[in-house]
Design an enzyme around this catalytic site. Sequence first.
Site, PDB file in Angstrom:
ATOM      1  N   GLU A   1       0.854  -1.196   0.000  1.00 40.13           N
ATOM      2  CA  GLU A   1       0.000   0.000   0.000  1.00 40.13           C
ATOM      3  C   GLU A   1       0.887   1.242   0.000  1.00 40.13           C
ATOM      4  O   GLU A   1       1.536   1.556   0.996  1.00 40.13           O
ATOM      5  CB  GLU A   1      -0.918   0.007   1.224  1.00 40.13           C
TER       6      GLU A   1
ATOM      7  N   LYS B   1     -11.165  -1.227   6.232  1.00 42.00           N
ATOM      8  CA  LYS B   1     -10.002  -0.950   7.063  1.00 42.00           C
ATOM      9  C   LYS B   1     -10.519  -0.337   8.360  1.00 42.00           C
ATOM     10  O   LYS B   1     -11.224   0.675   8.320  1.00 42.00           O
ATOM     11  CB  LYS B   1      -9.075   0.040   6.335  1.00 42.00           C
TER      12      LYS B   1
ATOM     13  N   ARG C   1       0.819  10.268   0.476  1.00 45.91           N
ATOM     14  CA  ARG C   1       1.214  11.294   1.433  1.00 45.91           C
ATOM     15  C   ARG C   1       2.460  12.044   0.983  1.00 45.91           C
ATOM     16  O   ARG C   1       2.937  12.919   1.704  1.00 45.91           O
ATOM     17  CB  ARG C   1       1.486  10.653   2.807  1.00 45.91           C
TER      18      ARG C   1
END
Length: 204
Positions: free
Chosen positions: A41, A128, A45
């Site tokens: 993943e 999640k 960011r």
Amino acid sequence: MKPIESIMRTAPVIPVLVIEDVAHALPVARALVAGGLRVLEVTLRTPAALDVIRAMKQVDGAIVGAGTVTNPDELKASIDAGAEFIVSPGLTDTLGRAAVDAGIPYLPGVASAGDIMRGLDLGLAHFKFFPAATSGGLPALKALAAPFYQCRFCPTGGITLASAPEWLGFDPVLCVGGSWVVGKGEPDEAAIEMAARGASALSR
């Protein structure tokens, strides 16, 4: 089995990656895959994230997705970069519908019963649980999972190699997200591979 479920079942830990320099992408991905963690993943960011996704997809065996996706524009950019699955920190109707319409495996973040119900309304049942450690931890997830017996989870946020087994021991948890596998800075491939081996050996 739904595509997102098969991705979640590939390995017990999905490394959550914050990569500043695209030059680090290949060594990190190679080391993780060699250590048994194939699902990667890449969080959006950093400015390099989309290029990191493109680079990591060159590594044989890697299943590369985009994390920290928060709106349809980021969703499209991630898919265009070759992301094979999408992870978001939360769930909005707008992003959820866009992901469902795109037909891409999608793991939205949830922290409450309302979040899960919003996902179920969109036809989603894999989530999640985020941020896991500060949203009540495993007792909170157990309480949430009880009425939503059809749902499966990937807790992420504050999980460590030491705490992961307890999470993975709860049946509705298919995997956990972990940022501990890859440290910041120049990648040490041997160290990352060793950490990945430790994570991939965790039992579910």
